[in-house]
Each structure stands twice: as C-alpha cells, then as structure tokens.
Design an enzyme around this catalytic site. Structure first.
Site, PDB file in Angstrom:
ATOM      1  N   CYS A  39       0.716  -1.103  -0.105  1.00  0.00           N
ATOM      2  CA  CYS A  39       0.077  -0.061   0.009  1.00  0.00           C
ATOM      3  C   CYS A  39       0.907   1.252   0.083  1.00  0.00           C
ATOM      4  O   CYS A  39       1.028   1.784   0.949  1.00  0.00           O
ATOM      5  CB  CYS A  39      -0.886  -0.152   1.382  1.00  0.00           C
ATOM      6  N   GLY A  68      -6.557  -4.534   5.816  1.00  0.00           N
ATOM      7  CA  GLY A  68      -5.149  -4.425   4.661  1.00  0.00           C
ATOM      8  C   GLY A  68      -4.849  -2.927   4.440  1.00  0.00           C
ATOM      9  O   GLY A  68      -5.121  -2.328   5.381  1.00  0.00           O
ATOM     10  N   CYS A  69      -4.809  -2.688   3.238  1.00  0.00           N
ATOM     11  CA  CYS A  69      -4.442  -1.252   2.736  1.00  0.00           C
ATOM     12  C   CYS A  69      -5.441  -0.290   3.075  1.00  0.00           C
ATOM     13  O   CYS A  69      -6.662  -0.463   2.661  1.00  0.00           O
ATOM     14  CB  CYS A  69      -4.132  -1.357   1.135  1.00  0.00           C
ATOM     15  N   PHE A  70      -5.139   0.631   3.823  1.00  0.00           N
ATOM     16  CA  PHE A  70      -6.264   1.537   4.343  1.00  0.00           C
ATOM     17  C   PHE A  70      -6.687   2.384   3.248  1.00  0.00           C
ATOM     18  O   PHE A  70      -7.831   2.970   3.405  1.00  0.00           O
ATOM     19  CB  PHE A  70      -5.884   2.397   5.381  1.00  0.00           C
TER      20      PHE A  70
END
Length: 215
Positions: free
Chosen positions: A4, A50-52
């Site tokens: 990310c 996971g990826c914000f």
C-alpha cells in the site's frame, strides 16, 4: 509483492486501465459537517482490512458514513510514521476510523459491510499485502461493540462458508494515530495509481471469489 504505497505508472499503463474498463473513483467525497449531527447520534468504528486506501474507499460509499480517516493503531510506538509501520516493527496496523450517523446506519450494519471487504481467512496480511501490519482487525470502543463484533464473527465461523477458520481479530481500541496527509482520500487524489494498485493486488477478484459480490 505489492504494498500500500505510491506506485509510478506510465501514461500508456494508465490508458490501458481506462480502455479495459477499470473503474476509477469519483473526484469528490461527500463529507457532511459532523457538527450538524447531534453528539449522541455520532458513532465511531475502527476497522483494519489491509491497505487503508482501500478500506477508506469502501466505507466512503456507505449511506450514513460521514467521515473516514486512515491511520495506525495497536502498536507501541508513539506517533509512528508510515515507513515505521510498513516495516512491521511498531506493532501497528493500518486501519480506518469511521464516523457515522447512527440515525442512518449502525455499527452492526458497518460490520456486515466490513466482512465483505476483507478475506477473513488470511492470517498474516490481506490480499497482496503481507505482514501483521496489514492483518484484519475489528477494534471495539465499548462493550456493546465488542459483543456485536464477537457475535458477528461467531455467526460467520459457524456458517461453514469457508473451509479455513475465520482469523480476523477483535481487540480493544488503543490510541489511533492519523496517517500522513498524502494517505487521506488517496483514491480521490490519485485515482489512476489507486486503481493500478487495487487491480494488481487482485483485491476485488478475491472478494468476488469469497463473497460473490463485486466492488
């Protein structure tokens, strides 16, 4: 392995995504003034999925969500930086703090959406992002949220939907640190880079396999 973070793409690649029909986020974000909502009607939820960038994008679409903030939670370092967190040495998880209007939606409804945005069987990360800093966690802010989260997880576990166990954690919320400004609304500020990242991470493909829904 994709992470990310910023991904440099060429004009040719960007054009390819447009031609192949990759959906891009709208360059606007409905953000009502939370001061217009009575304090007793303003709720807060914190989810790590996971990826914000992706979690923020997914929840911004929901009716009743009035604000989302990407940040870090669950670690031991005060005021951690992005570089520290992604190195996996602070104990923090990438997460999103969600403010919502309780007259429009509820914590239970947010939980229902949350499950559909993650892989609850992935123990050490999410999708293409590997490491404890990307694991899925529901951070509860009060006993009611804890009870609802645990009941929701148990219902999913006993549904026998998955062959593997549901490993998403349920933890008490600790200090939430807002991520750097360039991470906020990333999908709006950098739509092509965001689309490139999300597509190459196979996030939506995996979610459709798990849940039978498209994002």
């Amino acid at each position: 392995m994709l992470h990310c973070r910023f991904i440099v793409i060429s004009a040719v690649t960007a054009l390819a995504f447009i031609v192949t029909g990759c959906q891009q986020p709208e360059n606007s974000k409905h953000m009502p003034d939370t001061r217009s909502i009575a304090e007793e009607n303003l709720g807060v939820a914190i989810f790590a999925g996971g990826c914000f960038w992706c979690t923020e994008s997914d929840f911004d679409k929901l009716p009743g969500v009035v604000a989302t903030t990407s940040g870090y939670i669950g670690g031991t370092v005060v005021n951690p930086t992005y570089k520290q967190v992604v190195a996996g040495k602070t104990g923090h998880v990438e997460a999103v703090k969600i403010q919502f209007d309780k007259t429009v939606t509820s914590f239970s409804e947010l939980l229902n959406t949350y499950w559909l945005t993650i892989d609850p069987t992935f123990e050490d990360g999410q999708f293409c992002d590997i490491g404890p800093q990307y694991r899925s966690v529901i951070f509860y802010l009060n006993p009611e949220q804890q009870t609802l989260a645990e009941a929701s997880k148990e219902a999913l576990a006993v549904s026998a939907r998955f062959d593997q166990p549901v490993v998403t954690e349920i933890l008490p919320a600790t200090e939430f640190y807002m991520a750097e400004d360039y991470h906020q609304d990333y999908y709006i500020k950098n739509p092509l880079r965001y689309a490139y990242y999300r597509n190459n991470c196979n996030r939506d493909e995996r979610l459709e396999q798990l849940w039978g829904v498209s994002h």
